[in-house]
Scaffold this active site. Sequence first.
Site, PDB file in Angstrom:
ATOM      1  N   TYR A 114       0.806  -1.130   0.418  1.00 20.51           N
ATOM      2  CA  TYR A 114       0.388  -0.033  -0.024  1.00 20.51           C
ATOM      3  C   TYR A 114       0.751   1.136  -0.450  1.00 20.51           C
ATOM      4  CZ  TYR A 114      -3.664   3.087   2.324  1.00 20.51           C
ATOM      5  OH  TYR A 114      -4.521   3.619   2.767  1.00 20.51           O
ATOM      6  N   LYS A 211     -12.217  -0.178   6.279  1.00 16.35           N
ATOM      7  CA  LYS A 211     -12.748  -0.938   5.558  1.00 16.35           C
ATOM      8  C   LYS A 211     -13.886  -2.053   5.603  1.00 16.35           C
ATOM      9  CE  LYS A 211      -9.480   1.286   2.942  1.00 16.35           C
ATOM     10  NZ  LYS A 211      -7.787   0.592   2.835  1.00 16.35           N
TER      11      LYS A 211
HETATM   12  C1  LIG Z   1      -7.369   1.635   3.513  1.00 13.67           C
HETATM   13  C2  LIG Z   1      -5.789   0.896   4.155  1.00 13.67           C
HETATM   14  C3  LIG Z   1      -4.495   0.953   4.797  1.00 13.67           C
HETATM   15  C4  LIG Z   1      -4.901   2.281   5.088  1.00 13.67           C
HETATM   16  O1  LIG Z   1      -5.846   2.202   6.599  1.00 13.67           O
HETATM   17  P1  LIG Z   1      -6.879   3.685   6.965  1.00 13.67           P
HETATM   18  O2  LIG Z   1      -7.417   3.398   7.319  1.00 13.67           O
HETATM   19  O3  LIG Z   1      -7.466   4.491   5.117  1.00 13.67           O
HETATM   20  O4  LIG Z   1      -5.855   4.987   7.618  1.00 13.67           O
HETATM   21  C5  LIG Z   1      -3.918   0.050   5.101  1.00 13.67           C
HETATM   22  N1  LIG Z   1      -3.634  -0.557   4.491  1.00 13.67           N
HETATM   23  C6  LIG Z   1      -4.415  -1.529   3.456  1.00 13.67           C
HETATM   24  C7  LIG Z   1      -3.838  -2.367   1.813  1.00 13.67           C
HETATM   25  C8  LIG Z   1      -5.815  -0.912   3.096  1.00 13.67           C
HETATM   26  O5  LIG Z   1      -6.199  -1.084   1.549  1.00 13.67           O
END
Ligand SMILES: *Cc1c(COP(=O)(O)O)cnc(C)c1O
Length: 394
Positions: A114, A211
């Site tokens: 990421y 997510k």
């Molecule tokens: C979105 C995401 C993050 C970070 O998460 P946030 O809550 O947006 O800081 C980390 N790893 C992956 C694979 C992501 O898709």
Amino acid sequence: MSKRDGIGAGTRLVAAGRREEWTQGIVNPPVWRASTILYDSIADMRATGGDTHHRLYYGRRGTPTQWALADALTELEPGAEGTFLYCSGVAAIAAALLSVLSPGDELLLVDSAYEPTRAMARGLLARFGITTRFYDPLVGAGIAELIGDKTRAILMESPGSLTFEVQDVPAIVDAAKARGVTTLIDNTWATPLFFPAIAAGVDLSILACTKYVVGHSDVMMGSVTAGPGHFAKLRQTSFELGQVAAPDDCWLGSRGLRTMAVRLKHHEQSALEIARWLADRNEVGAVLHPALPSCPGHKIFVRDFKGSSGLFAFVLNGADEASRAAFIDALDLFGIGYSWGGFESLATPADPHRALDTPDHGGAIVRLQIGLEDTADLIADIEQALDAFRAVRG
Ligand SMILES: *Cc1c(COP(=O)(O)O)cnc(C)c1O
């Protein structure tokens, strides 16, 4: 052996973290907001001692609202010791890395990581004298040759961001254990339901709870779940960093978690149907979905994962920036925006940044998050957007 060993994921999600003394009978653990906690006397204040785990002490050390969610996430990872929560996924990645790395150490970071994780390696970690070496996501047991005297940690992400390569986590874990190197994984895509990382031998399993745990695109949150022997250091580092996730956010996280298995099943089926439909279109090149043979590491996916989630990418044949934008702009039911894992579908351009060789995919890449809408509507929307794409590409 407890009578709850061996129960299904859905059952586990419903019961997890709901201790009677924290819920007082309320089904979803309620919001306990606090900064100051009052004591009966100085003797009572002193009695807390050093160990504040699951004890009311001061708001920064949490209340039952945070503990209930953290415990629930620990229960989802068989063999895990404990979980700490953060105000975002990126904050969770930072705390996990800082709990294992010191100046002079080297981090091995998967080249499909990421982008904000890469930025952390180039920025914060470099500034504190920690070097990073990138490795090919398909390295497998070959990671052993990259482990040097200074290597202290390996950060995996499987499947990788944007291009979805599936890594051989068990082989990397074996090589790391043989050399006393700590392993971490960003497990956001699979969640512990589809890939129980701690049971696979990983030391620290990171989730962007923003997510699938939250699931409704309305809260930022992250978590790190630690395997045996790793929780005390993680907790200590997180306290030193002043990390605390807000009780209101944790309450929403607990609420989202209860339906995660049902949502994931729906995301999985819809994303698979759409990925397979795309694979048959001649405007589309490789479909980068771990459950499809066109995805690098597909065989490892079949061996190690219990399911697939709702995020994947595909190549638009011969697409450049303008024709890809024409496709995405023409979509009606897909929003254009960062993040994923919510109930709504999203489409974004995917432009991988690589330290090693960047594979040529034969066109620009689009990443789709498939939400909970009806697939027939989503497919009809994609079909009309492909017409718009062809009109611009020629
Ligand atoms: C979105 C995401 C993050 C970070 O998460 P946030 O809550 O947006 O800081 C980390 N790893 C992956 C694979 C992501 O898709």
